[in-house]
Scaffold this motif. Structure first.
Motif, PDB file in Angstrom:
ATOM      1  N   MET A  47       0.793  -1.228   0.000  1.00 13.41           N
ATOM      2  CA  MET A  47       0.000   0.000   0.000  1.00 13.41           C
ATOM      3  C   MET A  47       0.827   1.281   0.000  1.00 13.41           C
ATOM      4  N   ASP A  48       2.149   1.157   0.185  1.00 15.92           N
ATOM      5  CA  ASP A  48       2.986   2.353   0.229  1.00 15.92           C
ATOM      6  C   ASP A  48       4.129   2.274  -0.776  1.00 15.92           C
ATOM      7  N   LEU A  49       5.029   1.300  -0.604  1.00 15.78           N
ATOM      8  CA  LEU A  49       6.227   1.249  -1.434  1.00 15.78           C
ATOM      9  C   LEU A  49       5.906   1.018  -2.908  1.00 15.78           C
ATOM     10  N   LEU A  50       5.091   0.005  -3.213  1.00 20.89           N
ATOM     11  CA  LEU A  50       4.792  -0.280  -4.615  1.00 20.89           C
ATOM     12  C   LEU A  50       4.024   0.851  -5.289  1.00 20.89           C
ATOM     13  N   PRO A  51       2.922   1.366  -4.695  1.00 24.02           N
ATOM     14  CA  PRO A  51       2.238   2.499  -5.342  1.00 24.02           C
ATOM     15  C   PRO A  51       3.146   3.714  -5.531  1.00 24.02           C
ATOM     16  N   GLU A  52       4.016   3.984  -4.541  1.00 22.30           N
ATOM     17  CA  GLU A  52       4.916   5.125  -4.670  1.00 22.30           C
ATOM     18  C   GLU A  52       5.931   4.890  -5.788  1.00 22.30           C
ATOM     19  N   ALA A  53       6.403   3.650  -5.914  1.00 24.24           N
ATOM     20  CA  ALA A  53       7.336   3.331  -6.995  1.00 24.24           C
ATOM     21  C   ALA A  53       6.673   3.532  -8.353  1.00 24.24           C
ATOM     22  N   LEU A  54       5.431   3.092  -8.487  1.00 22.71           N
ATOM     23  CA  LEU A  54       4.712   3.257  -9.752  1.00 22.71           C
ATOM     24  C   LEU A  54       4.475   4.729 -10.074  1.00 22.71           C
ATOM     25  N   GLU A  55       4.195   5.515  -9.033  1.00 24.78           N
ATOM     26  CA  GLU A  55       3.937   6.944  -9.247  1.00 24.78           C
ATOM     27  C   GLU A  55       5.219   7.698  -9.590  1.00 24.78           C
ATOM     28  N   GLU A  56       6.285   7.450  -8.809  1.00 22.29           N
ATOM     29  CA  GLU A  56       7.533   8.173  -9.033  1.00 22.29           C
ATOM     30  C   GLU A  56       8.206   7.769 -10.346  1.00 22.29           C
ATOM     31  N   GLY A  57       8.023   6.508 -10.751  1.00 26.80           N
ATOM     32  CA  GLY A  57       8.698   6.035 -11.957  1.00 26.80           C
ATOM     33  C   GLY A  57       7.866   6.087 -13.210  1.00 26.80           C
ATOM     34  N   ALA A  58       6.659   6.680 -13.135  1.00 27.39           N
ATOM     35  CA  ALA A  58       5.746   6.675 -14.276  1.00 27.39           C
ATOM     36  C   ALA A  58       6.332   7.371 -15.499  1.00 27.39           C
ATOM     37  N   SER A  59       7.178   8.374 -15.266  1.00 30.21           N
ATOM     38  CA  SER A  59       7.730   9.137 -16.385  1.00 30.21           C
ATOM     39  C   SER A  59       8.882   8.413 -17.075  1.00 30.21           C
ATOM     40  N   ARG A  60       9.404   7.359 -16.445  1.00 31.57           N
ATOM     41  CA  ARG A  60      10.580   6.686 -16.999  1.00 31.57           C
ATOM     42  C   ARG A  60      10.390   5.194 -17.209  1.00 31.57           C
TER      43      ARG A  60
END
Length: 232
Positions: A47-60
């Motif tokens: 609920m935290d690490l994976l969603p944040e990874a998807l959000e932060e890395g969406a541009s790359r």
């Protein structure tokens, strides 16, 4: 350099320490401690690490790539679990996660004070669980007849409490592209998922096969869900 970021880094460390001390105080029920921290770790990963990874890395990065990195993290920890230093690797990864929490605060204040406060609220919200998780990990690898080595637990908890401030210092000193951390976030998501499902939760059930440990695990998941919802 923003003094507020450093103050919040200290506050995050105090929250981590408080969570660990509470876990030590209520250590008599190992099944509850491991069940609760197992639920928190799984919730942190999903609920935290994976969603944040998807959000932060969406541009790359694509979501498929980051999901693959998470699977790699799961597999890496599976191998580490079979090494003599397996429990140490789990605690070390929690330390790195806490450093990244502080790093997020430091980087956020580079953008704006508002962004910094929002990130800090999220970090403070779950750092108490991080401290409890560290104490839960220090109890792994021992039999029920062996006493808990509290001196070792205190050392790991102290290091974990200092980690957020270390991350803030790094985040305020260097300019780091946030997207680059999405891979590490996904890797830790897989690792924490393994720690929760393959180490903490099974040991909680082994300590007491009753419903109490399972209920504690659900409470840990619910706790992380509420904290993350309130700090969004």
């Amino acid at each position: 350099m923003t003094p507020t970021a450093y103050i919040l880094g200290v506050a995050a460390g105090m929250s981590t320490g408080l969570g660990g001390l509470l876990a030590m105080k209520f250590n008599r029920r190992t099944d509850l401690l491991l069940g609760l921290t197992g639920g928190c770790v799984v919730g942190l990963a999903l609920m935290d690490l994976l969603p944040e990874a998807l959000e932060e890395g969406a541009s790359r990065f694509t979501s498929t790539f980051l999901a693959g990195v998470m699977a790699m993290g799961f597999g890496l920890y599976l191998l580490l679990h079979r090494c003599p230093a397996g429990p140490v690797a789990g605690r070390a990864s929690l330390l790195v996660h806490s450093v990244m929490d502080g790093l997020g605060i430091g980087l956020a204040f580079q953008l704006s004070d508002r962004t910094g406060w929002l990130v800090a609220a999220a970090v403070l919200g779950h750092d108490m669980a991080d401290g409890a998780n560290m104490i839960g990990l220090t109890t792994l690898g021992r039999t029920t007849a062996q006493p808990i080595q509290w001196q070792q637990s205190y050392r790991w908890l102290l290091a974990n409490a200092c980690a957020p401030l270390t991350g803030v210092v790094i985040g305020q000193t260097f300019h780091v592209e946030a997207a680059g951390f999405s891979v590490l976030l996904a890797l830790f998501a897989g690792g924490f998922l393994y720690i929760g499902t393959a180490e903490l939760l099974p040991r909680s059930r082994a300590a007491n096969p009753g419903l109490a440990g399972g209920t504690a695990s659900i409470a840990g998941l619910a706790f992380m869900a509420v904290i993350l919802h309130l700090t969004q």
